[in-house]
Structures are given as C-alpha cells and as structure tokens.
Design a protein around this motif. Structure first.
Motif, PDB file in Angstrom:
ATOM      1  N   LYS A  21       0.857  -1.188   0.000  1.00 26.86           N
ATOM      2  CA  LYS A  21       0.000   0.000   0.000  1.00 26.86           C
ATOM      3  C   LYS A  21       0.894   1.240   0.000  1.00 26.86           C
ATOM      4  N   GLU A  22       0.372   2.321  -0.566  1.00 26.21           N
ATOM      5  CA  GLU A  22       1.076   3.602  -0.584  1.00 26.21           C
ATOM      6  C   GLU A  22       0.443   4.510   0.458  1.00 26.21           C
ATOM      7  N   THR A  23       1.272   5.097   1.308  1.00 26.84           N
ATOM      8  CA  THR A  23       0.792   6.030   2.323  1.00 26.84           C
ATOM      9  C   THR A  23       1.675   7.275   2.313  1.00 26.84           C
ATOM     10  N   PHE A  24       1.222   8.297   3.017  1.00 25.71           N
ATOM     11  CA  PHE A  24       1.967   9.553   3.127  1.00 25.71           C
ATOM     12  C   PHE A  24       2.007   9.976   4.600  1.00 25.71           C
ATOM     13  N   PRO A  25       2.735   9.246   5.446  1.00 28.74           N
ATOM     14  CA  PRO A  25       2.728   9.549   6.880  1.00 28.74           C
ATOM     15  C   PRO A  25       3.544  10.784   7.272  1.00 28.74           C
ATOM     16  N   PHE A  26       4.441  11.231   6.404  1.00 30.12           N
ATOM     17  CA  PHE A  26       5.329  12.341   6.753  1.00 30.12           C
ATOM     18  C   PHE A  26       4.897  13.652   6.100  1.00 30.12           C
ATOM     19  N   ASP A  27       4.668  13.609   4.812  1.00 29.27           N
ATOM     20  CA  ASP A  27       4.159  14.759   4.063  1.00 29.27           C
ATOM     21  C   ASP A  27       3.641  14.235   2.728  1.00 29.27           C
ATOM     22  N   ASN A  28       3.103  15.119   1.909  1.00 28.92           N
ATOM     23  CA  ASN A  28       2.498  14.644   0.664  1.00 28.92           C
ATOM     24  C   ASN A  28       3.514  14.391  -0.450  1.00 28.92           C
ATOM     25  N   LYS A  29       4.801  14.550  -0.170  1.00 25.98           N
ATOM     26  CA  LYS A  29       5.830  14.310  -1.176  1.00 25.98           C
ATOM     27  C   LYS A  29       6.639  13.040  -0.910  1.00 25.98           C
ATOM     28  N   MET A  30       6.550  12.513   0.309  1.00 27.55           N
ATOM     29  CA  MET A  30       7.294  11.308   0.696  1.00 27.55           C
ATOM     30  C   MET A  30       6.359  10.106   0.579  1.00 27.55           C
ATOM     31  N   HIS A  31       6.593   9.290  -0.443  1.00 21.95           N
ATOM     32  CA  HIS A  31       5.774   8.103  -0.671  1.00 21.95           C
ATOM     33  C   HIS A  31       6.321   6.976   0.198  1.00 21.95           C
ATOM     34  N   ALA A  32       5.502   6.489   1.109  1.00 26.49           N
ATOM     35  CA  ALA A  32       5.890   5.367   1.964  1.00 26.49           C
ATOM     36  C   ALA A  32       5.134   4.136   1.489  1.00 26.49           C
ATOM     37  N   LEU A  33       5.873   3.113   1.090  1.00 29.97           N
ATOM     38  CA  LEU A  33       5.265   1.874   0.648  1.00 29.97           C
ATOM     39  C   LEU A  33       5.290   0.916   1.822  1.00 29.97           C
ATOM     40  N   THR A  34       4.112   0.384   2.159  1.00 35.64           N
ATOM     41  CA  THR A  34       3.994  -0.424   3.365  1.00 35.64           C
ATOM     42  C   THR A  34       3.455  -1.817   3.065  1.00 35.64           C
ATOM     43  N   ILE A  35       3.743  -2.701   3.994  1.00 37.73           N
ATOM     44  CA  ILE A  35       3.192  -4.046   4.002  1.00 37.73           C
ATOM     45  C   ILE A  35       2.777  -4.315   5.448  1.00 37.73           C
ATOM     46  N   GLY A  36       1.513  -4.611   5.648  1.00 35.67           N
ATOM     47  CA  GLY A  36       1.029  -4.847   7.007  1.00 35.67           C
ATOM     48  C   GLY A  36       1.237  -3.658   7.926  1.00 35.67           C
ATOM     49  N   LYS A  38       3.783  -1.635   7.940  1.00 34.01           N
ATOM     50  CA  LYS A  38       5.212  -1.366   8.151  1.00 34.01           C
ATOM     51  C   LYS A  38       5.847  -0.925   6.831  1.00 34.01           C
ATOM     52  N   ILE A  39       6.712   0.062   6.898  1.00 33.79           N
ATOM     53  CA  ILE A  39       7.343   0.623   5.702  1.00 33.79           C
ATOM     54  C   ILE A  39       8.435  -0.304   5.171  1.00 33.79           C
ATOM     55  N   PHE A  40       8.382  -0.591   3.852  1.00 30.42           N
ATOM     56  CA  PHE A  40       9.471  -1.342   3.215  1.00 30.42           C
ATOM     57  C   PHE A  40      10.208  -0.493   2.180  1.00 30.42           C
ATOM     58  N   ALA A  41       9.640   0.649   1.776  1.00 32.17           N
ATOM     59  CA  ALA A  41      10.327   1.542   0.834  1.00 32.17           C
ATOM     60  C   ALA A  41       9.827   2.969   1.028  1.00 32.17           C
ATOM     61  N   ASP A 111       8.576 -10.844   6.772  1.00 34.87           N
ATOM     62  CA  ASP A 111       9.008 -11.897   7.695  1.00 34.87           C
ATOM     63  C   ASP A 111       8.921 -11.480   9.158  1.00 34.87           C
ATOM     64  N   LYS A 112       8.966 -10.179   9.438  1.00 31.02           N
ATOM     65  CA  LYS A 112       8.889  -9.672  10.817  1.00 31.02           C
ATOM     66  C   LYS A 112       7.453  -9.407  11.272  1.00 31.02           C
ATOM     67  N   LEU A 113       6.500  -9.468  10.338  1.00 33.56           N
ATOM     68  CA  LEU A 113       5.104  -9.241  10.708  1.00 33.56           C
ATOM     69  C   LEU A 113       4.584 -10.397  11.561  1.00 33.56           C
ATOM     70  N   PRO A 114       3.644 -10.111  12.464  1.00 33.57           N
ATOM     71  CA  PRO A 114       2.994 -11.203  13.195  1.00 33.57           C
ATOM     72  C   PRO A 114       2.294 -12.144  12.207  1.00 33.57           C
ATOM     73  N   LYS A 115       2.145 -13.395  12.593  1.00 36.07           N
ATOM     74  CA  LYS A 115       1.539 -14.407  11.707  1.00 36.07           C
ATOM     75  C   LYS A 115       0.157 -13.982  11.203  1.00 36.07           C
ATOM     76  N   LYS A 116      -0.633 -13.362  12.048  1.00 35.21           N
ATOM     77  CA  LYS A 116      -1.970 -12.932  11.630  1.00 35.21           C
ATOM     78  C   LYS A 116      -1.872 -11.883  10.521  1.00 35.21           C
ATOM     79  N   VAL A 121      -2.002 -10.388   4.651  1.00 39.92           N
ATOM     80  CA  VAL A 121      -1.298  -9.937   3.444  1.00 39.92           C
ATOM     81  C   VAL A 121      -1.379 -10.996   2.348  1.00 39.92           C
ATOM     82  N   LYS A 122      -1.155 -12.249   2.701  1.00 36.92           N
ATOM     83  CA  LYS A 122      -1.156 -13.333   1.711  1.00 36.92           C
ATOM     84  C   LYS A 122      -2.483 -13.445   0.969  1.00 36.92           C
ATOM     85  N   PHE A 123      -3.573 -13.113   1.659  1.00 34.38           N
ATOM     86  CA  PHE A 123      -4.877 -13.270   1.053  1.00 34.38           C
ATOM     87  C   PHE A 123      -5.536 -11.940   0.690  1.00 34.38           C
ATOM     88  N   SER A 124      -4.725 -10.892   0.660  1.00 33.34           N
ATOM     89  CA  SER A 124      -5.265  -9.581   0.268  1.00 33.34           C
ATOM     90  C   SER A 124      -5.180  -9.442  -1.240  1.00 33.34           C
TER      91      SER A 124
END
Length: 127
Positions: A21-36, A38-41, A111-116, A121-124
């Motif tokens: 998912k794409e989010t903007f937690p810092f400002d509208n110019k910083m694209h944060a790509l997340t999984i569960g 948590k930011i991965f990029a 891999d660091k996300l809780p199993k739930k 994520v696997k079924f999204s």
C-alpha cells in the motif's frame, strides 16, 4: 530524465507486490510503501534527484555500496539496516538489481510481521 514519471514508475513497481500500500505519513511528497502497516520503501525527490530507500541485511550493505556509486547509506534512516538508491544521470544500478533490492526489503518486513498480519497480506488483493 523525467524524475516525476520515474517516481511514479517506482511506486507502481512497489505496488505490484502482494498487499503493498502507498501512504503519506510524513508529508504529501514522501511516498511510503507499506506491508502490514510497516514501511518497506520510501520514495521521494531531494535536490533534483530521486531517492528510493529500502531495508537491507547489514552484511550486504558495504558490498552494495562498494559496487554501486548510486547506493548510499539510508537517507535519514538507520544506516545499519537501510540503503538509499540515488537516481540521477549517474545512476548505475541495473533494473534487475533494483527490483531484487525492493523485493528483498519487502520480504524482510513481511518476515517480521505477526503471523496474523502475514496471513492477511497473503490473502489480500491489490486494488
């Protein structure tokens, strides 16, 4: 080089990963790509260059930085675990390596996300 278009391409590339998912937690110019949640990029423009920051295993960081001049320590991130790809006219990271680094970051976070959360994520679906 059209960096705005390249930025959108990098974001789109990240969004092809399951549950990203794409989010903007810092400002509208910083694209944060997340999984569960948590930011991965992190992708943003800085002084005319495009910065793509990803998580990486500490033991691989020095080798990557030695091999590619476009890879620097994570910009405003924990330099032990993050690297930044600086995309400009001197960019020397091959697309195959770039994609591998993004996928690696995604997998490290997944891999660091809780199993739930992993199950969710696997079924999204990516809409």
């Amino acid at each position: 080089m059209n960096y705005e278009q390249t930025l959108q391409e990098k974001v789109a590339l990240c969004l092809t990963l399951q549950g990203a998912k794409e989010t903007f937690p810092f400002d509208n110019k910083m694209h944060a790509l997340t999984i569960g949640g948590k930011i991965f990029a992190l992708i943003h423009m800085y002084h005319g260059d495009l910065f793509v920051s990803v998580k990486c295993q500490p033991e691989k960081i020095d080798q990557l930085r030695d091999e590619y001049q476009s890879i620097i320590p994570g910009y405003h991130l924990n330099k032990k675990h993050w690297i930044t790809l600086v995309i400009n006219e001197k960019y020397d990271v091959e697309p195959k390596i770039e994609m591998a680094l993004i996928q690696n970051s995604y997998q490290l976070i997944f891999d660091k996300l809780p199993k739930k959360a992993q199950y969710t994520v696997k079924f999204s679906t990516n809409d």
